[in-house]
Design an enzyme around this catalytic site. Structure first.
Site, PDB file in Angstrom:
ATOM      1  N   LYS A 224       0.849  -1.203   0.000  1.00 35.58           N
ATOM      2  CA  LYS A 224       0.000   0.000   0.000  1.00 35.58           C
ATOM      3  C   LYS A 224       0.879   1.245   0.000  1.00 35.58           C
ATOM      4  CE  LYS A 224      -1.964   2.668   3.033  1.00 35.58           C
ATOM      5  NZ  LYS A 224      -1.861   3.968   2.332  1.00 35.58           N
ATOM      6  N   GLU A 300       9.876   0.743  10.688  1.00 36.18           N
ATOM      7  CA  GLU A 300      10.883   1.795  10.574  1.00 36.18           C
ATOM      8  C   GLU A 300      10.131   3.098  10.833  1.00 36.18           C
ATOM      9  OE1 GLU A 300      12.643   4.744   9.567  1.00 36.18           O
ATOM     10  OE2 GLU A 300      12.746   4.068   7.471  1.00 36.18           O
ATOM     11  N   CYS A 334      13.229  10.743   8.275  1.00 33.58           N
ATOM     12  CA  CYS A 334      13.099  10.227   9.638  1.00 33.58           C
ATOM     13  C   CYS A 334      14.426  10.285  10.371  1.00 33.58           C
ATOM     14  CB  CYS A 334      12.561   8.811   9.624  1.00 33.58           C
ATOM     15  SG  CYS A 334      13.592   7.751   8.662  1.00 33.58           S
ATOM     16  N   GLU A 431       9.491  15.142  16.440  1.00 30.09           N
ATOM     17  CA  GLU A 431       9.954  15.087  15.055  1.00 30.09           C
ATOM     18  C   GLU A 431       9.176  16.142  14.265  1.00 30.09           C
ATOM     19  OE1 GLU A 431       8.918  11.535  12.845  1.00 30.09           O
ATOM     20  OE2 GLU A 431      10.973  11.420  12.125  1.00 30.09           O
TER      21      GLU A 431
HETATM   22  P1  ADP Z   1       2.568  10.190   8.085  1.00 29.64           P
HETATM   23  O1  ADP Z   1       2.215  10.941   9.311  1.00 29.64           O
HETATM   24  O2  ADP Z   1       3.918  10.353   7.605  1.00 29.64           O
HETATM   25  O3  ADP Z   1       1.566  10.250   6.971  1.00 29.64           O
HETATM   26  P2  ADP Z   1       1.728   7.617   8.742  1.00 29.64           P
HETATM   27  O4  ADP Z   1       2.413   6.714   9.663  1.00 29.64           O
HETATM   28  O5  ADP Z   1       0.370   8.082   9.102  1.00 29.64           O
HETATM   29  O6  ADP Z   1       2.734   8.767   8.566  1.00 29.64           O
HETATM   30  O7  ADP Z   1       1.653   7.000   7.283  1.00 29.64           O
HETATM   31  C1  ADP Z   1       2.561   6.076   6.749  1.00 29.64           C
HETATM   32  C2  ADP Z   1       1.780   5.030   6.010  1.00 29.64           C
HETATM   33  O8  ADP Z   1       0.905   4.397   6.941  1.00 29.64           O
HETATM   34  C3  ADP Z   1       0.880   5.568   4.898  1.00 29.64           C
HETATM   35  O9  ADP Z   1       0.872   4.645   3.829  1.00 29.64           O
HETATM   36  C4  ADP Z   1      -0.476   5.620   5.566  1.00 29.64           C
HETATM   37  O10 ADP Z   1      -1.568   5.533   4.663  1.00 29.64           O
HETATM   38  C5  ADP Z   1      -0.415   4.386   6.444  1.00 29.64           C
HETATM   39  N1  ADP Z   1      -1.353   4.397   7.570  1.00 29.64           N
HETATM   40  C6  ADP Z   1      -1.835   5.450   8.251  1.00 29.64           C
HETATM   41  N2  ADP Z   1      -2.687   5.063   9.209  1.00 29.64           N
HETATM   42  C7  ADP Z   1      -2.762   3.704   9.145  1.00 29.64           C
HETATM   43  C8  ADP Z   1      -3.476   2.694   9.869  1.00 29.64           C
HETATM   44  N3  ADP Z   1      -4.299   3.004  10.859  1.00 29.64           N
HETATM   45  N4  ADP Z   1      -3.275   1.421   9.526  1.00 29.64           N
HETATM   46  C9  ADP Z   1      -2.421   1.086   8.539  1.00 29.64           C
HETATM   47  N5  ADP Z   1      -1.746   1.986   7.811  1.00 29.64           N
HETATM   48  C10 ADP Z   1      -1.899   3.284   8.099  1.00 29.64           C
END
Ligand code: ADP
Length: 533
Positions: A224, A300, A334, A431
């Site tokens: 994804k 990560e 990061c 961060e």
């Molecule tokens: P950022 O704040 O950098 O967007 P996230 O950790 O929210 O960081 O996003 C990193 C990835 O995790 C993206 O692909 C996002 O769609 C996905 N993501 C966000 N929330 C969820 C969740 N609840 N479950 C699984 N994947 C998620």
């Protein structure tokens, strides 16, 4: 190109509740050294067609089952680049079924490792052939300088796939001794269907760090992409198809975290999960994995990495390296060196020079030659960073330069430097994930070791010194997954990357990443005639 603009309303009031989630990873080497000023004019046409906007499932581009789409935006303007199929739980189900079938019945895990390696090499050749087109897509969707995409990141992607193609036919088990009449061997087998969730800051590099080792080991994948940057992974999926990857081996679903991402993390037929993103979301996916089928998870996550500049450092070089360590990729790394610790004896000189360097940084349209810094990826990040800047000012840090939005459209932020930063300020603890340098003063090594390690994160650290003993001592005591001495952000296919503490679990890249995608089977055979031993 569509012209709809998504409005980005700046929050005028400071609120800690919009302090955010962290961000993710990176690499690169070298610095840019440009001197010409660039103004923010009309955006340059990226001159690239958007060919792929649908989900890549079972070797085909398909609409989302719901028929829904979402806009992906140009960070330079907020305009819509394209509408992309929005995958959700049903599409994840379709993709997992395809990956499951490709693993359980298909040719990929069954073909010779040499055949697999040849497909990965063909894919790498296609990446090289389409380097500039892919780089343009990456820059358009993300906002990073085109020169960085075209000359550093996409070539690095090609390099990574060649590196893992090389591993494909070198994966094998061991024989082991036993206290008894047994012949013992281990088989290293692919783990099965790998679920992979990636962020937006290095869309294709994060794709490569996960897809490369997973394919080399013979797994199948459902990946994804981040909702901010779906385009480049769809494009390279078409190249995998052209390279001869069997249908169902790689499936790419665009969509949002709480829908598609959560469905993938909690899927009962996914055998392993790899995630790069914020620490908060990392905790959420770990829980989803545990509550579903207890799939192993590599994470990560975020960082707040110290960059320690000792009193014997060459100040000019240290200023340039600390600048690069923080501002590279719009500060959206990061492992950014986001706490610049400077020894008190060189502190004043360092601050003056760091301020001058940041003020000279060239911010502008990332498609323009010579630009060092493009816009932040989206409105959420843009607002979050400006709020952190406000927090720095309100908590008493000295704003040396920057601190404002740049221009009046898109998500550009002035390179910003704070001095007099104290450990308990939010800008020293959280961060920020933006172009904001925080400079802190220290007196001696004991003190800086304690302060550098006093963080929930442990992703990386930088040391600037000419004293071998200081470098060796700091290297051993700093609790971080990467330590750069007199350099920063040096990445390579064979160099492992990952975090201590709340920066994550496991390592990516290099030989270490293979174990994330392998099961070890112990095979014990009774010896019929033990007296011959
Ligand atoms: P950022 O704040 O950098 O967007 P996230 O950790 O929210 O960081 O996003 C990193 C990835 O995790 C993206 O692909 C996002 O769609 C996905 N993501 C966000 N929330 C969820 C969740 N609840 N479950 C699984 N994947 C998620």
């Amino acid at each position: 190109m569509a012209t709809r603009r998504i409005s980005c309303l700046l929050s005028r009031t400071f609120s800690s509740s919009i302090f955010p989630r962290g961000r993710n990873s990176v690499f690169s080497r070298g610095t840019y050294n440009y001197s010409t000023a660039v103004s923010l004019e009309e955006p340059i046409n990226p001159n690239v067609d958007i060919k792929f906007t649908r989900l890549f499932i079972n070797g085909q581009f398909v609409d989302a089952a719901s028929g829904k789409t979402f806009p992906t935006l140009d960070p330079r303007t907020g305009d819509v680049i394209a509408n992309v199929a929005e995958g959700d739980a049903e599409d994840i189900n379709r993709a997992v079924s395809a990956a499951r079938k490709a693993f359980d019945e298909g040719p990929w895990p069954r073909m010779t490792a040499y055949e697999r390696s040849k497909i990965l090499l063909r894919f790498a050749d296609l990446l090289e052939k389409h380097n500039d087109e892919i780089a343009a897509l990456e820059t358009w969707d993300n906002g990073k300088p085109y020169e960085q995409s075209a000359k550093v990141e996409i070539p690095m992607l090609t390099r990574l796939f060649r590196y893992y193609a090389g591993w494909a036919d070198k994966i094998h088990g061991l024989t082991a001794p036993a206290d008894g009449p047994y012949h013992v061997q281990t088989l290293h087998e692919p783990i099965g269907v790998a679920g992979q969730i990636i962020p937006w800051n290095f869309p294709l590099l994060m794709f490569a760090w996960k897809v490369g080792p997973a394919l080399a080991c013979g797994n199948t994948i459902v990946l994804k992409t981040a909702e901010q940057t779906p385009l480049s992974a769809l494009y390279v999926s078409s190249l995998f198809h052209e390279a001869g990857l069997p249908a169902g081996v790689l499936n790419v679903v665009s969509g949002f975290g709480p829908t598609a991402g959560a469905a993938l993390a909690s899927h009962m037929k996914v055998d392993k999960l790899a995630f790069t993103g914020s620490t908060e979301t990392g905790k959420a996916v770990l829980q989803l994995a545990a509550k579903s089928n207890l799939k192993p998870v590599t994470l990560e996550l975020g960082g707040k990495s110290p960059f320690i500049i000792c009193e014997d450092a060459d100040v000019d070089k240290a200023v340039e390296m600390a600048h690069f360590a923080l501002f590279f990729n719009q500060g959206q790394c990061c492992c950014a060196g986001s706490r610049t610790f400077v020894h008190e004896r060189i502190y004043d000189e360092f601050v003056e020079k760091a301020k001058a360097r940041a003020a000279k940084r060239i911010v502008g349209d990332p498609f323009k030659n010579g630009v060092e810094q493009g816009p932040q990826v989206d409105c959420d990040q843009f607002k979050k960073i400006l709020n952190y800047i406000r927090s720095g000012i309100e908590s008493g840090a000295t704003l040396e330069t920057g601190g404002e939005r740049l221009g009046n459209k898109g998500y550009y932020i002035q390179p910003t430097v704070f001095s007099d930063v104290k450990d308990d300020m939010l800008i020293a603890k959280d961060e920020i994930f933006g172009p904001v340098q925080s400079i802190l003063k220290f007196k001696d090594l004991n003190e800086v070791i304690q302060r550098a390690n006093d963080t929930r994160y442990g992703l990386a650290a930088g040391i600037f010194t000419q004293n071998l003993d200081t470098a060796n001592t700091l290297t051993r005591v700093l609790r971080a997954g990467s330590v750069w001495i007199n350099c920063f952000d040096v990445f390579d296919a064979a160099i492992p990357f990952g975090g201590y503490k709340m920066s994550g679990h496991g390592r990516e890249k290099g030989i270490y990443s293979l174990s994330n995608y392998l099961q070890v089977k112990a095979v014990i055979t009774a010896l019929k005639n033990p007296t011959w031993l």
